[in-house]
Write an enzyme that holds these catalytic residues in place. Structure first.
Site, short mmCIF file in Angstrom:
data_model
loop_
_atom_site.label_atom_id
_atom_site.label_comp_id
_atom_site.label_asym_id
_atom_site.label_seq_id
_atom_site.Cartn_x
_atom_site.Cartn_y
_atom_site.Cartn_z
CG ASP A 96 -1.84 1.16 1.29
OD1 ASP A 96 -2.45 1.49 0.26
OD2 ASP A 96 -1.93 1.78 2.37
CG ASP B 193 -1.65 7.59 0.92
OD1 ASP B 193 -0.85 8.52 0.79
OD2 ASP B 193 -2.50 7.30 0.06
CG ASP C 116 -1.85 2.09 6.47
OD1 ASP C 116 -2.20 1.77 5.32
OD2 ASP C 116 -2.04 3.23 6.95
#
Length: 231
Positions: free
Chosen positions: A26, A28, A178
């Site tokens: 991922d 961000d 996250d």
């Protein structure tokens, strides 16, 4: 944002195959700490489209990993917020820092022979623009945005598309995210999921998504990605 003080080493919660040939990241909250810029862009877009008042950024952040229009629908906010949000995100992109240890991690993974990809909730053009501006784009064989698959996260489409582009089966890849949506996308695609905790605000929520591995700092990933044997 201060990363949670949760220790140093990776915690593996299931037996992992010994060889990985690719890592899907991922963007961000994993590679870059974009939350301050995202907050500012969201507030400006909210003021421009909705009006004055506190922008509900914390609620927005709980849905990260999803495509921006999908988040707007979930939150009941106007889809017209996307244009000013994207505009301001581009304008402020130079203020987005790379997390400490990420460049070293990417260099080591490449030296070990792993192929790298990004699967992000951002649009593809915006993700590639940000990575290019930060000098990270050359590390990745593919960068896939949510606008480039039929069903964005938490559906498995974006991870399956990354596997197809990489030419690898699911068991030879690991995905680092996250947010629960990242882990759900990886799990739906049959890819080992790894939770990145270095910028997570709600650790319990992420762990409740049952990741196969828990990473407390970027370097922890190296324990799961040994050198790829030469054919």
């Amino acid at each position: 944002m201060t990363a949670p003080k949760t220790g140093r080493s990776a915690t593996v919660t299931e037996t992992l195959p010994p060889v990985r040939r690719a890592v899907i990241f991922d963007l961000d909250g994993v590679l870059v700490d974009s939350f301050a810029v995202m907050n500012e862009a969201f507030a400006l877009a909210y003021e421009e489209v909705v009006g004055e008042g506190p922008a509900p950024f914390e609620e927005y952040r709980r849905h990260l990993g999803r495509y921006f229009p999908d988040i707007m629908r979930i939150m009941g906010l106007p889809l017209e917020m996307e244009e000013p949000f994207v505009r301001e995100s581009y304008r402020l992109a130079h203020r987005v820092p790379v997390f400490e240890g990420i460049v070293e991690l990417l260099l080591t993974l490449r030296v070990r022979g792993l192929r790298l990809a990004v699967a992000t909730g951002k649009s593809g053009p915006r993700a590639r623009s940000l990575l290019e501006q930060l000098g990270l784009l050359p590390f990745f064989a593919h960068v896939i945005g949510s606008d480039e698959v039929e069903h964005p996260k938490p559906a498995p489409d974006i991870v399956l598309h990354a596997l197809d582009l990489l030419g690898l089966p699911a068991e030879q890849a690991i995905m680092v995210g996250d947010a629960p949506t990242d882990l759900a996308s990886a799990q739906g695609a049959g890819v080992t999921s790894a939770a990145a905790l270095w910028a997570v605000s709600d650790v319990d929520e992420l762990l409740a998504a049952r990741p196969a591995a828990v990473l407390r700092r970027p370097a922890d990933l190296l324990a799961l990605c040994r050198s790829v044997p030469r054919d």
